[in-house]
Motif scaffolding. Structure first.
Motif, PDB file in Angstrom:
ATOM      1  N   LEU A 289       0.832  -1.198   0.000  1.00  0.00           N
ATOM      2  CA  LEU A 289       0.000   0.000   0.000  1.00  0.00           C
ATOM      3  C   LEU A 289       0.873   1.258   0.000  1.00  0.00           C
ATOM      4  O   LEU A 289       0.617   2.199  -0.738  1.00  0.00           O
ATOM      5  N   ARG A 290       1.910   1.250   0.808  1.00  0.00           N
ATOM      6  CA  ARG A 290       2.824   2.396   0.846  1.00  0.00           C
ATOM      7  C   ARG A 290       3.528   2.581  -0.499  1.00  0.00           C
ATOM      8  O   ARG A 290       3.717   3.697  -0.960  1.00  0.00           O
ATOM      9  N   HIS A 291       3.889   1.478  -1.130  1.00  0.00           N
ATOM     10  CA  HIS A 291       4.523   1.541  -2.446  1.00  0.00           C
ATOM     11  C   HIS A 291       3.564   2.153  -3.475  1.00  0.00           C
ATOM     12  O   HIS A 291       3.945   3.036  -4.250  1.00  0.00           O
ATOM     13  N   LEU A 292       2.316   1.704  -3.476  1.00  0.00           N
ATOM     14  CA  LEU A 292       1.312   2.236  -4.395  1.00  0.00           C
ATOM     15  C   LEU A 292       1.082   3.722  -4.150  1.00  0.00           C
ATOM     16  O   LEU A 292       0.983   4.508  -5.089  1.00  0.00           O
ATOM     17  N   GLU A 293       1.012   4.122  -2.889  1.00  0.00           N
ATOM     18  CA  GLU A 293       0.805   5.538  -2.579  1.00  0.00           C
ATOM     19  C   GLU A 293       1.993   6.382  -3.027  1.00  0.00           C
ATOM     20  O   GLU A 293       1.819   7.524  -3.468  1.00  0.00           O
ATOM     21  N   GLY A 294       3.199   5.834  -2.942  1.00  0.00           N
ATOM     22  CA  GLY A 294       4.372   6.540  -3.460  1.00  0.00           C
ATOM     23  C   GLY A 294       4.284   6.710  -4.974  1.00  0.00           C
ATOM     24  O   GLY A 294       4.617   7.778  -5.514  1.00  0.00           O
ATOM     25  N   GLN A 295       3.837   5.667  -5.664  1.00  0.00           N
ATOM     26  CA  GLN A 295       3.666   5.756  -7.119  1.00  0.00           C
ATOM     27  C   GLN A 295       2.613   6.808  -7.460  1.00  0.00           C
ATOM     28  O   GLN A 295       2.798   7.608  -8.384  1.00  0.00           O
ATOM     29  N   ARG A 296       1.516   6.798  -6.716  1.00  0.00           N
ATOM     30  CA  ARG A 296       0.449   7.774  -6.962  1.00  0.00           C
ATOM     31  C   ARG A 296       0.954   9.195  -6.757  1.00  0.00           C
ATOM     32  O   ARG A 296       0.613  10.101  -7.515  1.00  0.00           O
ATOM     33  N   ALA A 297       1.731   9.399  -5.715  1.00  0.00           N
ATOM     34  CA  ALA A 297       2.270  10.729  -5.442  1.00  0.00           C
ATOM     35  C   ALA A 297       3.181  11.194  -6.576  1.00  0.00           C
ATOM     36  O   ALA A 297       3.129  12.352  -6.988  1.00  0.00           O
ATOM     37  N   LEU A 298       4.000  10.287  -7.093  1.00  0.00           N
ATOM     38  CA  LEU A 298       4.902  10.649  -8.182  1.00  0.00           C
ATOM     39  C   LEU A 298       4.133  10.992  -9.451  1.00  0.00           C
ATOM     40  O   LEU A 298       4.422  11.988 -10.120  1.00  0.00           O
ATOM     41  N   VAL A 299       3.112  10.199  -9.779  1.00  0.00           N
ATOM     42  CA  VAL A 299       2.306  10.473 -10.977  1.00  0.00           C
ATOM     43  C   VAL A 299       1.532  11.777 -10.794  1.00  0.00           C
ATOM     44  O   VAL A 299       1.458  12.594 -11.715  1.00  0.00           O
ATOM     45  N   ALA A 300       0.982  12.011  -9.615  1.00  0.00           N
ATOM     46  CA  ALA A 300       0.258  13.259  -9.350  1.00  0.00           C
ATOM     47  C   ALA A 300       1.198  14.458  -9.479  1.00  0.00           C
ATOM     48  O   ALA A 300       0.819  15.504 -10.024  1.00  0.00           O
ATOM     49  N   TRP A 301       2.424  14.321  -8.995  1.00  0.00           N
ATOM     50  CA  TRP A 301       3.416  15.399  -9.124  1.00  0.00           C
ATOM     51  C   TRP A 301       3.721  15.666 -10.592  1.00  0.00           C
ATOM     52  O   TRP A 301       3.766  16.809 -11.032  1.00  0.00           O
ATOM     53  N   LEU A 302       3.904  14.613 -11.367  1.00  0.00           N
ATOM     54  CA  LEU A 302       4.201  14.759 -12.791  1.00  0.00           C
ATOM     55  C   LEU A 302       3.035  15.438 -13.515  1.00  0.00           C
ATOM     56  O   LEU A 302       3.238  16.345 -14.332  1.00  0.00           O
ATOM     57  N   LEU A 303       1.800  15.037 -13.218  1.00  0.00           N
ATOM     58  CA  LEU A 303       0.634  15.653 -13.839  1.00  0.00           C
ATOM     59  C   LEU A 303       0.511  17.129 -13.466  1.00  0.00           C
ATOM     60  O   LEU A 303       0.171  17.966 -14.301  1.00  0.00           O
ATOM     61  N   ALA A 304       0.802  17.462 -12.212  1.00  0.00           N
ATOM     62  CA  ALA A 304       0.763  18.863 -11.782  1.00  0.00           C
ATOM     63  C   ALA A 304       1.836  19.671 -12.501  1.00  0.00           C
ATOM     64  O   ALA A 304       1.608  20.818 -12.895  1.00  0.00           O
ATOM     65  N   LEU A 305       2.995  19.072 -12.691  1.00  0.00           N
ATOM     66  CA  LEU A 305       4.080  19.743 -13.391  1.00  0.00           C
ATOM     67  C   LEU A 305       3.697  19.996 -14.847  1.00  0.00           C
ATOM     68  O   LEU A 305       3.900  21.093 -15.376  1.00  0.00           O
ATOM     69  N   ILE A 306       3.109  18.999 -15.487  1.00  0.00           N
ATOM     70  CA  ILE A 306       2.665  19.142 -16.881  1.00  0.00           C
ATOM     71  C   ILE A 306       1.594  20.226 -16.980  1.00  0.00           C
ATOM     72  O   ILE A 306       1.637  21.075 -17.878  1.00  0.00           O
ATOM     73  N   ASP A 307       0.653  20.214 -16.052  1.00  0.00           N
ATOM     74  CA  ASP A 307      -0.409  21.222 -16.048  1.00  0.00           C
ATOM     75  C   ASP A 307       0.173  22.614 -15.883  1.00  0.00           C
ATOM     76  O   ASP A 307      -0.219  23.551 -16.576  1.00  0.00           O
ATOM     77  N   ARG A 308       1.114  22.759 -14.991  1.00  0.00           N
ATOM     78  CA  ARG A 308       1.739  24.066 -14.758  1.00  0.00           C
ATOM     79  C   ARG A 308       2.493  24.546 -15.992  1.00  0.00           C
ATOM     80  O   ARG A 308       2.545  25.736 -16.275  1.00  0.00           O
ATOM     81  N   GLY A 309       3.047  23.601 -16.756  1.00  0.00           N
ATOM     82  CA  GLY A 309       3.764  23.956 -17.970  1.00  0.00           C
ATOM     83  C   GLY A 309       2.872  24.201 -19.171  1.00  0.00           C
ATOM     84  O   GLY A 309       3.349  24.468 -20.266  1.00  0.00           O
TER      85      GLY A 309
END
Length: 104
Positions: free
Chosen positions: A67-87
């Protein structure tokens, strides 16, 4: 704290969590991420990442470490999507059709 400052703090965690780029580097990184995922191939990769992480459910039998591993993956993908949106890029979170279906 302004709204942009709060957003930047999430996009680029403080010194305890990693390197904080200066505003010019942060803008450049966001723009580069948006360009990187702008094409059909980039959107396909984002679709796969979102499907494997954000749109995945974890059952009650999932071990704590998994579960912790999945949440880490989710956080990374969410960060990437936020970065793309900001760009200024397109974030494919709520597509109405499957990636391999034709749209007119």
């Amino acid at each position: 704290m302004t709204q942009d400052a709060g957003r930047d703090a999430w996009l680029f965690p403080g010194p305890g969590h990693g390197v904080v780029p200066d505003p010019e580097q942060a803008t450049g990184l966001a723009t580069a991420a948006a360009r990187c995922f702008a094409g059909v191939d980039g959107q396909c990769v984002l679709d796969a990442l979102v499907g494997m992480t954000l749109h995945r459910t974890a059952g009650p039998a999932l071990p704590d470490a998994a579960l912790r591993h999945l949440e880490g993956q989710r956080a990374l993908v969410a960060w990437l999507l936020a970065l793309i949106d900001r760009g200024g890029g397109v974030v494919p979170l709520y597509r109405k059709t499957c990636s391999n279906e034709r749209t007119e």
